[in-house]
Enzyme design. Structure first.
Site, mmCIF file in Angstrom:
data_model
loop_
_atom_site.group_PDB
_atom_site.id
_atom_site.type_symbol
_atom_site.label_atom_id
_atom_site.label_comp_id
_atom_site.label_asym_id
_atom_site.label_seq_id
_atom_site.Cartn_x
_atom_site.Cartn_y
_atom_site.Cartn_z
ATOM 1 N N CYS A 160 4.753 -7.263 8.475
ATOM 2 C CA CYS A 160 4.215 -7.980 9.635
ATOM 3 C C CYS A 160 4.274 -9.493 9.457
ATOM 4 C CB CYS A 160 2.802 -7.565 9.986
ATOM 5 S SG CYS A 160 2.413 -8.078 11.661
ATOM 6 N N CYS A 338 6.185 -7.165 16.981
ATOM 7 C CA CYS A 338 5.131 -7.910 16.319
ATOM 8 C C CYS A 338 4.217 -8.510 17.382
ATOM 9 C CB CYS A 338 5.743 -9.003 15.452
ATOM 10 S SG CYS A 338 4.508 -9.766 14.409
HETATM 11 P P1 FAD Z 1 2.212 2.007 4.219
HETATM 12 O O1 FAD Z 1 1.613 2.377 5.531
HETATM 13 O O2 FAD Z 1 1.699 0.775 3.558
HETATM 14 O O3 FAD Z 1 2.046 3.267 3.253
HETATM 15 C C1 FAD Z 1 2.501 3.305 1.931
HETATM 16 C C2 FAD Z 1 1.714 4.392 1.229
HETATM 17 O O4 FAD Z 1 2.312 4.659 -0.047
HETATM 18 C C3 FAD Z 1 0.268 4.001 0.953
HETATM 19 O O5 FAD Z 1 -0.593 4.962 1.520
HETATM 20 C C4 FAD Z 1 0.168 3.947 -0.565
HETATM 21 O O6 FAD Z 1 -1.094 4.374 -1.056
HETATM 22 C C5 FAD Z 1 1.277 4.892 -0.966
HETATM 23 N N1 FAD Z 1 1.803 4.640 -2.322
HETATM 24 C C6 FAD Z 1 2.014 3.453 -2.932
HETATM 25 N N2 FAD Z 1 2.487 3.642 -4.175
HETATM 26 C C7 FAD Z 1 2.599 4.976 -4.351
HETATM 27 C C8 FAD Z 1 3.056 5.796 -5.429
HETATM 28 N N3 FAD Z 1 3.486 5.279 -6.579
HETATM 29 N N4 FAD Z 1 3.058 7.127 -5.247
HETATM 30 C C9 FAD Z 1 2.635 7.683 -4.064
HETATM 31 N N5 FAD Z 1 2.190 6.950 -3.033
HETATM 32 C C10 FAD Z 1 2.175 5.621 -3.166
HETATM 33 N N6 FAD Z 1 2.526 -3.494 11.955
HETATM 34 C C11 FAD Z 1 2.671 -3.456 13.314
HETATM 35 O O7 FAD Z 1 3.485 -2.678 13.811
HETATM 36 N N7 FAD Z 1 1.941 -4.237 14.146
HETATM 37 C C12 FAD Z 1 1.018 -5.098 13.662
HETATM 38 O O8 FAD Z 1 0.350 -5.787 14.425
HETATM 39 C C13 FAD Z 1 0.828 -5.176 12.237
HETATM 40 N N8 FAD Z 1 -0.074 -6.022 11.698
HETATM 41 C C14 FAD Z 1 -0.306 -6.005 10.348
HETATM 42 C C15 FAD Z 1 -1.298 -6.840 9.842
HETATM 43 C C16 FAD Z 1 -1.611 -6.815 8.490
HETATM 44 C C17 FAD Z 1 -2.683 -7.725 7.963
HETATM 45 C C18 FAD Z 1 -0.932 -5.906 7.626
HETATM 46 C C19 FAD Z 1 -1.315 -5.817 6.174
HETATM 47 C C20 FAD Z 1 0.076 -5.092 8.135
HETATM 48 C C21 FAD Z 1 0.406 -5.135 9.496
HETATM 49 N N9 FAD Z 1 1.417 -4.340 10.034
HETATM 50 C C22 FAD Z 1 1.612 -4.325 11.410
HETATM 51 C C23 FAD Z 1 2.384 -3.655 9.159
HETATM 52 C C24 FAD Z 1 2.172 -2.156 8.990
HETATM 53 O O9 FAD Z 1 0.867 -1.874 8.563
HETATM 54 C C25 FAD Z 1 3.188 -1.641 7.959
HETATM 55 O O10 FAD Z 1 4.473 -2.127 8.268
HETATM 56 C C26 FAD Z 1 3.224 -0.120 7.925
HETATM 57 O O11 FAD Z 1 1.972 0.377 7.515
HETATM 58 C C27 FAD Z 1 4.327 0.366 6.985
HETATM 59 O O12 FAD Z 1 4.291 1.742 6.809
HETATM 60 P P2 FAD Z 1 4.807 2.391 5.434
HETATM 61 O O13 FAD Z 1 4.626 3.862 5.597
HETATM 62 O O14 FAD Z 1 6.137 1.867 5.086
HETATM 63 O O15 FAD Z 1 3.803 1.819 4.328
#
Ligand code: FAD
Ligand code: UQ1
Length: 416
Positions: A160, A338
């Protein structure tokens, strides 16, 4: 040692949504996720601004993951894709026919000298990116009584990319409300050379920073925080990394980020250090029974939950095809979004594809600050996330976009 048809590693936004899509596999699908709690991170911007409570961002992982799948509450410590194995913290090795890698992005707070100490010890230093330190942001804003309020953007890809400036706009508004704005310098120190990567929205945001009297320093990368002297040290990326100190009275730090270490040490990554997937099909470039999803991947788009939603739809179809022995054909266009919140009632809703071409859902110019898009972000998106995306039924707004466009073309309001 157990074996699954599909193993999902990471049960965050992407992993959980995919597990829900695959619920018909029952216990043939497992999710490796260490955390008891699932966080809706996009709302942390509003938690930091004191608009929403932290509790609204959290649910127990058990409630969010589909009941159908197996939840392996552990972390992956080693990937061995040559042998279709993932090793867990417990020492157990889990094997799979197909693997979905969705570990998210790693927050490297430790790479900025003194930053963790500052976050632990200085009430004026906060960070919306971490479940612990997002709770410091609003108290720090409440205590702030003028001076330098500094907001940073690191020298790495981040999730983000709008979030480091959203909290700045909300804080600036708050300072006006509490009467301290006149004695405050609002400063945005970004490692980048532009306010936002897509021209259409960058132009709109440029006007916002000018109108709001925010000082923007480009190519400024935070390298050290000396909280005892309330000094943040930046290196100037366009001036031989010359170090310049900034006195702060409030500091919102966005940490450097990278692909999780466990992946960096695996054969799954490319030279750039991200899970090496085909940018259209999401299939791994070397291991065809592996797919990558979300923030940990090499997909050259902005890392957001909205992007993950769109990727989930493509990944699901491609996975089913590859499971049947066919090739992966549905193609991801890089859709990402975004919601750039500019105040407690307005938002610029950026939506774009791999080419930085706007792909807007609504039939009017989303680069304009609007109350409607703020309400979508604050009230509708969380509902979509918990009730639709986490149930495996949200692939992003593409269908609505096409329907709205079609409706307007029929009524001749827009030309194509
Ligand atoms: P995540 O949702 O982060 O999940 C990764 C998972 O992997 C976690 O649960 C973690 O515990 C797990 N993990 C880590 N290491 C290991 C391991 N070794 N073994 C097993 N599991 C593990 N997105 C938007 O679309 N709109 C927005 O307005 C927006 N605002 C944001 C604001 C902030 C402050 C933040 C922090 C993020 C924002 N995002 C937004 C971004 C969004 O949250 C992420 O892009 C999204 O969550 C990514 O999904 P993901 O599944 O790739 O990762
Ligand atoms: C989106 O799909 C999404 O996923 C649920 C978000 O939250 C993580 C978003 O912030 C946004 C903006 C979208 C895009 C959706 C629409 C309706 C524009």
């Amino acid at each position: 040692n157990s074996k699954y048809k599909v193993l999902v590693v990471g049960g965050g936004s992407g992993g959980c949504a995919m597990a829900a899509k695959l619920s018909s596999l029952g216990k043939d699908c497992a999710v490796v996720e260490p955390s008891d709690m699932h966080y809706y991170q996009p709302i942390w911007t509003l938690v930091g601004a004191g608009v929403k409570g932290f509790q609204s961002s959290v649910k127990p992982t058990r409630q969010v993951l589909p009941q159908s799948c197996e939840w392996i509450q552990d972390k992956a410590v080693k990937f061995d894709p040559q042998n279709n194995l993932v090793e867990l913290g417990s020492g157990e090795k889990v094997s799979y026919d197909f693997l979905i890698v969705a570990l998210g992005i790693q927050l490297d707070y430790g790479k900025v000298k003194g930053l963790i100490d500052a976050l632990e010890e200085d009430p004026a230093v906060a960070s919306n990116y971490h479940f612990k330190w997002v709770n410091k942001t609003f108290p720090a804003l409440q205590q702030f009584n003028g001076g330098n309020a500094i907001f940073t953007f690191p020298n790495t890809p981040i999730k983000c990319a709008g979030a480091p400036q959203k909290i700045m706009y909300l804080a600036e508004e708050y300072f006006r409300m509490t009467g301290v704005r006149d004695k405050t310098n609002v400063i945005y120190n970004s490692s980048l050379g532009v306010i936002f990567g897509v021209k259409k929205y960058a132009e709109a945001l440029q006007k916002v920073v000018e109108k709001r009297n925010i000082k923007v320093n480009y190519k400024h990368n935070l390298v050290e925080v000396d909280h005892k002297n309330r000094t943040a040290i930046f290196e100037k990326l366009d001036d031989n990394n010359k170090q310049v100190p900034f006195q702060y009275d409030f500091l919102h730090a966005t940490p450097p980020m990278s692909c999780p270490d466990v992946l960096k040490q695996s054969p799954l990554i490319n030279d750039g250090g991200w899970v090496d997937v085909n940018k259209y099909t999401l299939q791994h470039n070397k291991f065809p029974n592996v797919f990558g999803l979300g923030d940990c991947t090499s997909l050259p788009t902005s890392k957001t939950g909205a992007a993950v939603a769109a990727q989930c739809g493509i990944l699901h179809k491609n996975l089913l095809q590859v499971m049947k022995g066919d090739c992966a054909t549905p193609l991801y266009d890089g859709y990402t979004s975004c919601p750039l919140i500019t105040s407690k009632s307005t938002c610029i809703l950026a939506e774009f594809d791999y080419d930085g071409k706007p792909l807007e859902t609504l039939p009017f110019n989303q680069a304009k600050e609007m109350n409607l898009t703020y309400n979508m972000k604050a009230y509708i998106m969380p509902e979509i996330y918990w009730k639709i995306m986490m149930k495996g039924r949200w692939n992003g707004p593409a269908t609505f976009r096409k329907m709205l466009r079609l409706g307007l073309i029929r009524s001749k309001k827009i030309e194509v």
